[in-house]
Scaffold this active site. Sequence first.
Site, PDB file in Angstrom:
ATOM      1  N   THR A 293     -40.546  14.799  -0.600  1.00 33.10           N
ATOM      2  CA  THR A 293     -39.272  15.407  -0.226  1.00 33.10           C
ATOM      3  C   THR A 293     -39.167  15.689   1.261  1.00 33.10           C
ATOM      4  OG1 THR A 293     -39.223  16.482  -2.404  1.00 33.10           O
ATOM      5  CG2 THR A 293     -37.670  17.285  -0.755  1.00 33.10           C
TER       6      THR A 293
ATOM      7  N   ASP B 220     -53.072  13.931   0.162  1.00 26.57           N
ATOM      8  CA  ASP B 220     -52.814  15.345   0.434  1.00 26.57           C
ATOM      9  C   ASP B 220     -53.807  16.240  -0.285  1.00 26.57           C
ATOM     10  OD1 ASP B 220     -51.660  14.348  -1.911  1.00 26.57           O
ATOM     11  OD2 ASP B 220     -50.131  15.912  -1.988  1.00 26.57           O
TER      12      ASP B 220
END
EC number: 2.7.1.33
Length: 270
Positions: free
Chosen positions: A10, A111
């Site tokens: 996002t 991540d």
Amino acid sequence: MLLAIDVRNTHTVVGLISGSGSHGKVEHHWRIRTESEVTADELALTIDGLIGDDAELLTGAAGLSTVPSVLHEVRVMLEQYWPSVPHVLIEPGVRTGIPLLVDNPKEVGADRIVNCLAAYQKYGSAAIVVDFGSSICVDVVSAKGEFLGGAIAPGVQVSSDAAAARSAALRRVELTRPRSVVGKNTVECMQAGAVFGFAALVDGLVNRIREDVDGFGGDDVTVVATGHSAPLVLEDLSTVQHYDRHLTLDGLRLVFERNRDNQRKLKQAR
């Protein structure tokens, strides 16, 4: 100065980090919307506009992306616009220093790896890392610095938006902490479900990990939260000890430092 780029589904976080090792410090950071079809030229224009004159001070760059198409564009951007700056992108084959004790290491998101690396290096202990993004990742790193796996749940905003999209009687609401767990109107009810519900979800997962994973039941395990949505629920979390907003950027710096010499040799060879 290190340019750190953390691309998520996002949003994308761009950071400038000074120093190295224990002296590393995030000097500036920006959060922009992720566009899956962005080009290298568009990325360069955006990032160059953000960092301004600090572009002349860059000594390295590190990046990750949970969107494969954007990772390619980040690579092209760095090679075309900052060709003399050594860079490291988190992908299979890059040395992270975190053994991945899972069924398929290639499936583990970059991540998640750098978050666990940063938590282990910063706190020096086994850790449970909770990243509040479009998904909530609860990851486990052992006292030896090994990635043991974790759990993934839908993110707070994603879940709230999905509820609104799939119900004619609900609408998208601003996610803030309501005055009570017992809402007095539809907006407060949705906010209560999101904020208090996800706090309970995270606490439940952390407690379950402590019960199920050998060696995680004591006080020598650090529980750290990160991610843009974390502050929304921090007040209602009973299991999280630390909030580190720059955990992922610090992890990118650590991976860059581990691979720095190899990257400089590659640049010199060219």
